[in-house]
Structures are given as structure tokens and as C-alpha cells.
Write a protein that holds these residues in place. Structure first.
Motif, PDB file in Angstrom:
ATOM      1  N   VAL A 134      47.835 -87.267 -69.696  1.00 14.69           N
ATOM      2  CA  VAL A 134      47.463 -88.014 -68.494  1.00 14.69           C
ATOM      3  C   VAL A 134      48.709 -88.180 -67.634  1.00 14.69           C
ATOM      4  CG1 VAL A 134      46.507 -90.158 -67.609  1.00 14.69           C
ATOM      5  CG2 VAL A 134      45.659 -89.212 -69.757  1.00 14.69           C
ATOM      6  N   PHE A 135      48.718 -87.577 -66.490  1.00 18.15           N
ATOM      7  CA  PHE A 135      49.884 -87.664 -65.606  1.00 18.15           C
ATOM      8  C   PHE A 135      49.448 -87.424 -64.168  1.00 18.15           C
ATOM      9  CE2 PHE A 135      50.958 -82.998 -65.181  1.00 18.15           C
ATOM     10  CZ  PHE A 135      49.970 -82.528 -66.015  1.00 18.15           C
ATOM     11  N   ASN A 136      50.443 -87.391 -63.290  1.00 20.59           N
ATOM     12  CA  ASN A 136      50.120 -87.399 -61.865  1.00 20.59           C
ATOM     13  C   ASN A 136      49.415 -86.134 -61.386  1.00 20.59           C
ATOM     14  OD1 ASN A 136      51.280 -89.841 -61.667  1.00 20.59           O
ATOM     15  ND2 ASN A 136      53.008 -89.213 -60.388  1.00 20.59           N
ATOM     16  N   ASN A 137      48.515 -86.307 -60.419  1.00 18.52           N
ATOM     17  CA  ASN A 137      47.933 -85.173 -59.711  1.00 18.52           C
ATOM     18  C   ASN A 137      48.922 -84.704 -58.647  1.00 18.52           C
ATOM     19  OD1 ASN A 137      45.362 -84.774 -60.914  1.00 18.52           O
ATOM     20  ND2 ASN A 137      44.671 -86.679 -59.970  1.00 18.52           N
ATOM     21  N   PRO A 138      48.729 -83.511 -58.088  1.00 23.39           N
ATOM     22  CA  PRO A 138      49.619 -83.058 -57.009  1.00 23.39           C
ATOM     23  C   PRO A 138      49.624 -84.049 -55.849  1.00 23.39           C
ATOM     24  CG  PRO A 138      48.216 -81.277 -57.750  1.00 23.39           C
ATOM     25  CD  PRO A 138      47.709 -82.502 -58.417  1.00 23.39           C
ATOM     26  N   GLU A 139      50.779 -84.187 -55.246  1.00 21.62           N
ATOM     27  CA  GLU A 139      50.870 -85.137 -54.137  1.00 21.62           C
ATOM     28  C   GLU A 139      50.239 -84.583 -52.869  1.00 21.62           C
ATOM     29  OE1 GLU A 139      54.724 -86.619 -53.427  1.00 21.62           O
ATOM     30  OE2 GLU A 139      54.612 -88.001 -55.135  1.00 21.62           O
ATOM     31  N   ASN A 140      50.399 -83.273 -52.654  1.00 23.33           N
ATOM     32  CA  ASN A 140      49.865 -82.674 -51.442  1.00 23.33           C
ATOM     33  C   ASN A 140      48.378 -82.372 -51.627  1.00 23.33           C
ATOM     34  OD1 ASN A 140      49.228 -81.026 -49.234  1.00 23.33           O
ATOM     35  ND2 ASN A 140      51.343 -80.303 -49.094  1.00 23.33           N
ATOM     36  N   PRO A 141      47.517 -82.926 -50.775  1.00 22.85           N
ATOM     37  CA  PRO A 141      46.077 -82.687 -50.928  1.00 22.85           C
ATOM     38  C   PRO A 141      45.729 -81.203 -50.924  1.00 22.85           C
ATOM     39  CG  PRO A 141      46.474 -84.351 -49.259  1.00 22.85           C
ATOM     40  CD  PRO A 141      47.813 -83.783 -49.630  1.00 22.85           C
ATOM     41  N   ALA A 142      46.531 -80.388 -50.230  1.00 20.20           N
ATOM     42  CA  ALA A 142      46.236 -78.953 -50.162  1.00 20.20           C
ATOM     43  C   ALA A 142      46.272 -78.309 -51.542  1.00 20.20           C
ATOM     44  CB  ALA A 142      47.227 -78.255 -49.239  1.00 20.20           C
ATOM     45  N   ASP A 143      47.009 -78.920 -52.473  1.00 19.98           N
ATOM     46  CA  ASP A 143      47.075 -78.374 -53.825  1.00 19.98           C
ATOM     47  C   ASP A 143      45.951 -78.879 -54.721  1.00 19.98           C
ATOM     48  OD1 ASP A 143      49.464 -76.844 -53.517  1.00 19.98           O
ATOM     49  OD2 ASP A 143      50.579 -78.732 -53.529  1.00 19.98           O
ATOM     50  N   HIS A 144      45.243 -79.877 -54.247  1.00 24.65           N
ATOM     51  CA  HIS A 144      44.223 -80.488 -55.097  1.00 24.65           C
ATOM     52  C   HIS A 144      42.878 -80.484 -54.364  1.00 24.65           C
ATOM     53  CE1 HIS A 144      42.974 -84.218 -57.651  1.00 24.65           C
ATOM     54  NE2 HIS A 144      42.403 -83.113 -58.061  1.00 24.65           N
ATOM     55  N   ILE A 145      42.619 -81.524 -53.586  1.00 27.95           N
ATOM     56  CA  ILE A 145      41.391 -81.585 -52.793  1.00 27.95           C
ATOM     57  C   ILE A 145      41.798 -81.648 -51.328  1.00 27.95           C
ATOM     58  CG2 ILE A 145      39.282 -82.873 -52.329  1.00 27.95           C
ATOM     59  CD1 ILE A 145      39.454 -83.904 -55.215  1.00 27.95           C
ATOM     60  N   PRO A 146      41.645 -80.544 -50.606  1.00 27.98           N
ATOM     61  CA  PRO A 146      42.122 -80.506 -49.213  1.00 27.98           C
ATOM     62  C   PRO A 146      41.442 -81.557 -48.348  1.00 27.98           C
ATOM     63  CG  PRO A 146      41.517 -78.321 -49.986  1.00 27.98           C
ATOM     64  CD  PRO A 146      41.036 -79.285 -51.016  1.00 27.98           C
ATOM     65  N   ASN A 147      42.119 -81.905 -47.274  1.00 30.39           N
ATOM     66  CA  ASN A 147      41.551 -82.918 -46.379  1.00 30.39           C
ATOM     67  C   ASN A 147      40.224 -82.459 -45.788  1.00 30.39           C
ATOM     68  OD1 ASN A 147      43.615 -84.730 -46.798  1.00 30.39           O
ATOM     69  ND2 ASN A 147      44.903 -83.794 -45.205  1.00 30.39           N
ATOM     70  N   LEU A 148      40.117 -81.163 -45.510  1.00 27.40           N
ATOM     71  CA  LEU A 148      38.827 -80.651 -45.044  1.00 27.40           C
ATOM     72  C   LEU A 148      38.230 -79.810 -46.165  1.00 27.40           C
ATOM     73  CD1 LEU A 148      36.675 -80.182 -42.864  1.00 27.40           C
ATOM     74  CD2 LEU A 148      37.900 -78.107 -42.250  1.00 27.40           C
ATOM     75  N   LEU A 149      37.087 -80.222 -46.614  1.00 25.32           N
ATOM     76  CA  LEU A 149      36.404 -79.488 -47.679  1.00 25.32           C
ATOM     77  C   LEU A 149      34.924 -79.431 -47.332  1.00 25.32           C
ATOM     78  CD1 LEU A 149      36.671 -78.174 -50.482  1.00 25.32           C
ATOM     79  CD2 LEU A 149      36.197 -80.403 -51.480  1.00 25.32           C
ATOM     80  N   GLU A 150      34.431 -78.235 -47.153  1.00 28.65           N
ATOM     81  CA  GLU A 150      33.042 -78.081 -46.760  1.00 28.65           C
ATOM     82  C   GLU A 150      32.326 -77.182 -47.757  1.00 28.65           C
ATOM     83  OE1 GLU A 150      32.539 -76.266 -42.974  1.00 28.65           O
ATOM     84  OE2 GLU A 150      30.356 -76.387 -43.020  1.00 28.65           O
ATOM     85  N   ALA A 151      31.280 -77.719 -48.350  1.00 33.66           N
ATOM     86  CA  ALA A 151      30.430 -76.913 -49.236  1.00 33.66           C
ATOM     87  C   ALA A 151      29.118 -76.650 -48.511  1.00 33.66           C
ATOM     88  CB  ALA A 151      30.174 -77.651 -50.537  1.00 33.66           C
ATOM     89  N   PHE A 152      28.616 -75.445 -48.654  1.00 31.27           N
ATOM     90  CA  PHE A 152      27.372 -75.089 -47.979  1.00 31.27           C
ATOM     91  C   PHE A 152      26.495 -74.393 -49.022  1.00 31.27           C
ATOM     92  CE2 PHE A 152      24.519 -72.702 -45.342  1.00 31.27           C
ATOM     93  CZ  PHE A 152      24.368 -73.447 -44.177  1.00 31.27           C
ATOM     94  N   LEU A 153      25.539 -75.122 -49.544  1.00 32.01           N
ATOM     95  CA  LEU A 153      24.648 -74.574 -50.559  1.00 32.01           C
ATOM     96  C   LEU A 153      23.289 -74.375 -49.930  1.00 32.01           C
ATOM     97  CD1 LEU A 153      25.627 -77.064 -53.405  1.00 32.01           C
ATOM     98  CD2 LEU A 153      26.634 -74.845 -52.900  1.00 32.01           C
ATOM     99  N   SER A 154      22.764 -73.179 -50.026  1.00 29.60           N
ATOM    100  CA  SER A 154      21.480 -72.929 -49.376  1.00 29.60           C
ATOM    101  C   SER A 154      20.632 -72.000 -50.233  1.00 29.60           C
ATOM    102  CB  SER A 154      21.684 -72.334 -47.983  1.00 29.60           C
ATOM    103  OG  SER A 154      22.377 -71.113 -48.077  1.00 29.60           O
ATOM    104  N   GLY A 155      19.362 -72.059 -50.022  1.00 31.86           N
ATOM    105  CA  GLY A 155      18.437 -71.182 -50.729  1.00 31.86           C
ATOM    106  C   GLY A 155      17.228 -70.933 -49.858  1.00 31.86           C
ATOM    107  N   GLY A 156      16.644 -69.757 -50.007  1.00 32.62           N
ATOM    108  CA  GLY A 156      15.486 -69.451 -49.178  1.00 32.62           C
ATOM    109  C   GLY A 156      14.975 -68.053 -49.453  1.00 32.62           C
TER     110      GLY A 156
END
Lengths: 208, 571
Positions: free
Chosen positions: B289-311
């Protein structure tokens, strides 16, 4: 007779490795690195029944081993292509092995070791498909496989804490099933190999 | 026993130093983390077991009063002595006395050496990286040897003889299926690539690993002659696929999680990038158990868009040449789509490849063509041209990976592009982004009428249905975002492929000019990111064949799809 003698030697070597391992002092434990990887090239000579049919070969071998108490335990594979005596044909040998080994750190630079192995080898007439019809088709496509023990004596000459030159010699014996009478090669069902290897041993988890 | 305040302070300072330098290094964006002592990281699990009896120290702060991560960047022997000294308030050696064990630790400062770690705290380990890449070849070889169905192919009968034979013969072209060459090989390449990434190395070293790992397979992993198309697709495609999977696993991982959540995250990351999971397992980082990356780009970026679709989707195609016209249908079938955008091109700051990555995976409910499309776009280099509160424009070098496989056409390849990108905001949550790029296809493939003529040296296993080629191209696209949600996007692409191997047999030439148009509209619902939409794809191919005066063959395909979507955005 010769096969029995070789087998006896190998069993003795296995017992020796076991004794060394069980009686190993703490210093011996230090000689076992967290993870050992070996890659080596060498020459392999076939004797016994199969030795009458096959010439010596250049072979390559890969092994990895983990420390378990004072010994190394691991496995690997070996590849070789034997040419046949008096015929334009060759045999492919693939061999997997499991190993138990014991290394002594005599000096910082020199680490002799002994290994007892159990081997599983697959021998077959080499398919000419990828060699551009340079050989005659000798036998039908089949694989014959067998088990046997192998003993290894070698030494690691360390370059630094993570890398060593590995030099080793080995002898093994094995039985094939079924025998190769139906292939027109007579009652061949066993063989012994002698080999000499030189390569690199790498201990990737050892700190520089 | 008196407490030697000066000594305790000194020990604490020694312990704090790596942490302080670590923080400073991260502030300047360096990956170089100073670590005191050579065995600090590799021995850390043992340290945790012996010197850190309570794991909660690390999650809730250290009772010693200094940042807990410092414990992990300390040599185990020094950590043990520091904690022992603090616990026992060990006195310093008096005049004429032999120094205590703790006192002899002072010169350790001089033995400090730098150990490289990545933002996830993974120490650089070349040996382990090579081992994992090698395992990435050994396992497929063993599978080919021991699986009876694969053994029939007789490609696993390797030996030093076959290795030398392959190297002597050099690179040739192969006749594998399109999905093998343009999907499976890049996927295999991702193993080599992530072997390096998982062990603290960056994109470019990973690319070298992919090149070397692929070469090793081509020469020595099978008895097939070496394929140049495999080498390019596996290495360059492997870098694109590998980095995308690596980034995706970073979204899942959480160094600070514990218990069931931690196990689930580690398993999820392992499935996406097995090499990373393996590395974390053997180095102990999967349970630490230790620190996550400080820079969001290395972990969860500030902009994150998921697009799940079906049809459902369907379409038709026609081909026309001297021999007449052939009409084909794409039967209506179900599909689902996974699309992920991590990072923002406009907001890119550091020069880190794939800080922006966009990927689309389309799965079709069609036998034999389950993977219909895979597209990856990732930045390699960028520079701002202009920047204001409302607008940004910049130049970006992108790596592109394309794979499209349906019943009427196959097209894909590895390419790079120099792209002009601009974004203009209309208010806080709406904006338009557009781009135009010149591209170069390093190695592409396209289904072609005369590809069966391909000159394939060695054993022919099948007649290939697609040509290999390279050439220049251009693409342009735009995305409109309203109220924080993607509403409309469109892309046009044209590229030229000069055939390297395929329809150009016996010195005769052939080439393909490919154009695609993709337009998509989405109507968002008010409820939690749900929406519905439609997409239209147009594919146009104009192929020129000199061979036997076949001349020009034209193909046009129209594909449509209607879908429901769920596309949450983190912004």
C-alpha cells in the motif's frame, strides 16, 4: 549396461544435491539468487541406441530457477537438430526439464553448482517443409517421446551481481516409447546424451 | 537512558531526504527517483514484513511523523536501524567508544545512488523486463508444440539449425489471414512492449523491446521464414496496443486500495496487461500500500470519456472493373462498441507519448469476424501554436493504429501523422475541436482482387486476399461537444497505398487509393449519460492493376449503424 551405469551416476548426483541442500548452511542460502535465468549454446552428443543413428548437434538451452530453501528449483527447455549418420535427413529434439540445483559461493567470482534434472524429450524426423526441399523425406511424420534423468555440473563466473558466465557439462539417459522398429531403424528405444554448454546466467531480481 | 535529540533528528533527516528529493524530482517531471541504498525497492516486501508491523502506517500516515513513502525508498538495513534507534532512543557513541550500529549508518548518505522508478513506483529492472518478453515468446512456442492442433502446423520444430536457417534467408512476406497480421501480431507485440513499460521504462524503450521481441520470435520462435510484415506490425502496432492497454490498466490500478477492492483491481490490471500484473506480483507492488502517481495523466486523466454503445449495423457494397460489377451485402447484425478517450489533446502539457489516447473497439455478432474495428490514436510529440482562454491550436505528431474487417472490405495498418489540432470553447461546457493531418502509412493492408498473386517465399499456406503497401495520406475530423457531452463527430480520410507485396507480382505495379467518411450523431438523454445515435460510414477504393491489363477496379461500401449508448464523461 552402460545405461544402467549412467542412471546410477545420475541418481547419486541427485542424492548429493539433496544432501547438500538439506545440510546447507545459511551461507549456501545466500548463494541462491532470487531468480536465475540461463541461456546457453553448446554441443550435444548422442550415444546408446540412438547414438548409432544420430550425429552430434549444436543445441541451445534455456532454464529458470527459483530459490527454495538452500536449493534452486526450476525448469527449462532445450532444442537441438541431429543429423543422421550417412543420410541426408535430420531429427529435431525438444526437451523440457525440471531441475533441483545447489550452488556454492566459493568466492565472489566463482560459483560451482550441481543439478539433478528430470527430462521429457520429444524426438521426431525433422520436417523438411521449412528447409526448402534440401533434404530427402525419410520417415513418416511422427513424434516419439520419453523420460529420463540428467545430471549437470557447472560453474557461474560472475561478471557482476546480476550477470555471470555459465559453463556446464551434463550427461543424461532416456527411454523412448514406442521403439522405432516400425520406422525401419531397428529396436531403438533409448539413448544417452553428453553435452557441454557455455552461456549467460542472469539474476534479474538481484540488485545491482 | 537519555534521549539524544540531535541524533534522532539526524536519523529522521536522513530518512526524509529521499522523500524530499523524490518530491522535488516529481515536481520537475523527472522519472528519476533517488533511493538510498542499492536494495531499497527490491527488498521492500521484506522490510514491510519486518520493520513495518502495521500496514495502516502507510495508508494513514506514519507514527514517526514523516511521510510514509520515505520508508519505501530506504535501504532495509538503514530502515531497520532507524526504526530501532527511534524505538530504543539509542545513545550515540561517546569519546573513545566504538560507534553503535546506528551511528555507523551515517556514511550511508555517501553511498546513496539513484534508482529509476516510474510514476507507479516501479523500479527499472532490465532483467525482469527481458525475462517477461522472453516468456512472451516461450509460452506461444510451447503452445504450438504441445497443442496437437497447433503441432500439426509443424512450425514449432525449432533448433539452432532453424534459427540460423531463418537468419540466413532473411525477411520475406507471409500469407497469414488479415486478422492474424493486423490484429493478433500487434496484440502479441503488446506483450513485449509492456514488459518494458511494466518494469519502469518509457514508450521508446518499450518500442525497442517490441522490435527485439518480435525479431526474436521471427527468427527463433517458429520454423516459418521471417516475415517483414510481422516484424513491423508486431513492433509498431505492439507499441500502440501495448501503451493503450498499459494506460487502461492504470485506470484500474490503485496503490492505495486495500482488501477485496485491491485484489479486484490487481486482477483486472493483470488481465489487461499480464506483464504488468506479473511484475507487480513478483516485486511485491501488488500487495504493497503506497502512493498513487501524483500526475493525473499517469493514473486517471483529468478528461476521461468512455463511450459504450450497442445496436445493429448493416450495409452494402459494389465493385466494378473490366469484368463487370459485383454487388455484395453486409447482412444486418448486432454489434457493440467500446470507445475510450483519455486525456485532452488541447490540454497536453508534458512530452509524454500517449498522454492523449483515443481507442475504439467494435465487436460484431458475425461468425469469423468478431472484431470488426480497432482504432488507436496516441500523441508522440506536440507543441502549442497559440493558446487563449477560449481557444487552443497546436501541432501534434500522432501514432495511428487501424484495423477494420468486415464481409466487404479489410483495411488497416500502422501509420504516423503530423496533425494540426484546434479547439474553441463556447461557454464552460461546449466547444468544437477539429484537426487536419498529413499521414504516412508505414505498413498497411487492403483487400484486393489480385492479392492471391502475392510472392510468398517458403511454404504457401493459403492464398492471401489483401495487399501490403505504404504511402502518404490526409485526414481531417471534427467533434462538437454540447453541455459536456459529445453530440456530433465526423472524419474524412484519404490515403494511398503503393503495393509492396501482393498484386504487383513479376514487376508489374499496383496501387490503391482509399477514402473513408465517418459521421456520427448522438442525442443525449437526461438520465445519467445515456443516449441514442446513428453513424454512417462510407468506404471508397480505387485500385490500379498493371498485371495482365486488369486496369482499374472501384469499390464503394456504405455502412450504417443505429445504437443506444452510455457515455459517462469525467471532466
Amino acid at each position: 549396461m552402460q545405461k544402467r551405469r549412467v542412471s546410477r551416476c545420475l541418481v547419486s548426483l541427485g542424492a548429493l544435491v539433496g544432501c547438500l541442500g538439506s545440510a546447507g548452511p545459511a551461507a549456501a542460502q545466500e548463494a541462491q539468487d532470487p531468480l536465475a535465468l540461463r541461456f546457453a549454446f553448446g554441443s550435444q552428443q548422442m550415444e546408446g541406441d540412438l547414438g548409432d543413428a544420430l550425429d552430434g548437434a549444436v543445441d541451445a538451452e534455456f532454464s529458470l530457477a527459483f530459490p527454495v530453501g538452500p536449493v534452486r528449483v526450476g525448469g527449462g527447455a532445450n532444442w537441438a537438430s541431429f543429423e543422421m549418420d550417412d543420410q541426408e535427413a535430420s531429427w529435431n529434439q525438444l526437451r523440457f526439464h525440471g531441475l533441483v540445483g545447489y550452488a556454492l559461493r566459493l568466492t565472489e567470482r566463482f560459483r560451482p553448482y550441481a543439478e539433478a534434472r528430470i527430462t521429457f524429450r520429444r524426438l521426431r524426423p525433422e520436417d523438411d517443409r521449412y528447409f526448402g526441399a534440401e533434404e530427402e523425406e525419410l520417415l513418416r511424420d511422427f513424434v516419439t517421446s520419453g523420460w529420463g534423468p540428467e545430471g549437470v555440473l557447472g560453474a557461474e563466473i560472475t561478471i557482476n551481481r546480476a550477470v555471470a558466465i555459465d559453463v556446464s557439462g551434463a550427461v543424461s539417459t532416456f527411454s523412448l516409447s514406442p521403439d522405432l522398429s516400425s520406422e525401419g531403424l531397428g529396436p531403438i528405444d533409448s539413448g544417452q546424451t553428453w553435452r557441454f554448454h557455455i552461456g549467460v546466467a542472469w539474476f534479474p531480481l538481484t540488485s545491482e | 537512558m537519555t534521549v539524544n535529540i540531535t541524533k534522532v533528528a539526524g536519523l529522521v533527516a536522513v530518512a526524509l531526504m529521499p522523500w524530499a528529493v523524490d518530491v522535488a524530482a516529481q515536481e520537475v517531471g523527472s522519472e528519476r527517483d533517488p533511493v538510498a541504498g542499492a536494495t531499497a525497492i527490491s527488498a521492500a516486501p521484506a522490510v514491510q514484513a519486518t520493520a513495518l508491523p502495521e500496514a495502516s502506517w502507510l495508508s494513514s500516515g506514519s507514527p514517526l511523523g514523516y511521510p510514509a513513502p520515505a520508508l519505501y525508498f530506504m535501504a532495509p538495513e538503514r530502515l531497520a536501524s532507524v526504526t530501532a534507534a527511534l524505538a530504543s532512543n539509542a545513545p550515540s557513541a561517546g569519546p573513545g567508544e566504538a560507534p553503535t550500529e546506528a551511528a555507523t549508518e551515517a556514511p550511508v548518505v555517501e553511498r546513496r545512488q539513484e534508482v529509476r522508478t516510474d510514476p507507479w513506483g516501479q523500479r527499472r529492472n532490465l532483467g525482469l523486463a527481458i525475462f517477461e518478453a522472453y516468456l512472451g515468446n516461450f509460452i506461444p512456442w510451447a503452445f504450438n508444440e504441445l497443442n496437437p492442433a497447433r503441432a500439426e502446423l509443424l512450425i514449432s520444430q525449432i533448433s539452432p539449425r532453424s534459427w540460423w536457417h531463418n537468419i540466413e534467408k532473411g525477411f520475406k512476406w507471409d500469407d497469414n489471414k488479415f486478422q492474424v497480421n493486423f490484429f493478433s501480431h500487434p496484440f502479441q507485440g503488446s506483450i513485449y512492449y509492456t514488459s518494458a513499460r511494466a518494469n519502469g521504462y518509457g514508450y521508446w524503450t518499450g518500442l525497442l523491446f517490441a522490435l527485439a521481441g518480435s525479431f526474436n520470435w521471427e527468427c527463433c520462435g517458429e520454423t516459418h521464414l521471417m516475415s517483414v510484415n510481422d516484424w513491423v506490425n508486431t513492433s509498431i502496432g505492439g507499441a500502440a496496443v501495448g501503451e493503450t492497454l498499459f494506460r487502461a490498466s492504470s485506470l484500474i490500478l490503485d496503490n492505495e486500495a486495500t482488501g477485496t477492492e485491491r485484489i479486484t483491481r490487481e486482477i483486472g490490471a493483470f488481465l489487461l496487461t499480464p506483464t504488468r500484473g506479473f511484475t507487480r506480483l513478483v516485486t511485491g507492488n501488488s500487495t504493497r500500500v503506497f502512493n498513487n502517481p501524483e500526475n493525473p495523466a499517469d493514473h486517471i486523466p483529468n478528461l476521461l470519456e468512455a463511450f459504450l454503445s450497442g445496436g445493429i449495423r448493416g450495409g452494402d457494397s459494389w465493385r466494378e472493373g473490366q469484368g463487370g460489377r459485383l454487388d455484395e451485402d453486409v447482412p444486418v447484425h448486432g454489434y457493440f462498441n467500446v470507445e475510450l478517450t483519455a486525456g485532452s489533446l488541447a490540454e497536453l502539457e508534458r512530452q509524454q507519448p500517449f498522454d492523449f489516447v483515443h481507442t475504439v473497439l467494435q465487436f460484431n455478432l458475425v461468425r469469423g469476424r468478431a472484431l470488426g474495428r480497432w482504432e488507436i490514436r496516441g500523441n508522440l510529440w506536440h507543441t502549442d501554436l497559440s493558446r487563449s482562454d477560449e481557444s487552443v491550436s497546436k501541432l501534434v505528431v500522432m501514432q495511428d493504429f487501424d484495423y477494420e474487417n468486415n464481409t466487404v472490405f479489410e483495411a488497416g495498418g500502422q501509420s504516423v501523422s503530423l496533425m494540426y489540432h484546434a479547439r474553441r470553447l463556447f461557454g464552460e461546457r461546449s466547444g468544437l475541436a477539429w484537426n487536419a493531418a498529413v499521414t504516412w502509412t508505414i505498413l498497411g493492408g487492403v483487400k484486393s482482387e489480385l492479392a492471391f498473386l502475392a510472392d510468398v517465399e517458403g511454404v504457401r499456406e493459403r492464398f492471401r486476399e489483401y495487399d501490403f503497401g505504404l504511402g502518404p495520406g490526409f485526414r481531417a475530423g471534427a467533434v462538437y461537444v454540447g453541455d459536456g457531452r459529445r453530440l456530433l463527430d465526423a472524419e474524412y480520410r484519404i490515403h494511398y497505398l503503393a503495393t509492396l507485396n501482393g498484386s504487383n507480382r513479376e514487376g508489374e505495379d499496383s496501387s490503391h487509393l482509399l477514402q473513408t467518411v465517418r459521421v456520427r450523431g448522438i442525442v443525449p438523454f437526461m438520465y445519467r449519460g445515456f443516449g441514442a445515435g446513428a453513424e454512417y460510414n462510407f468506404f471508397n477504393r480505387r485500385s490500379e492493376f498493371d498485371f495482365m491489363e486488369v486496369g482499374t477496379v472501384r469499390q464503394r461500401a456504405h455502412l450504417w449503424q443505429v445504437f443506444a449508448t452510455w457515455y459517462p464523461v469525467r471532466n
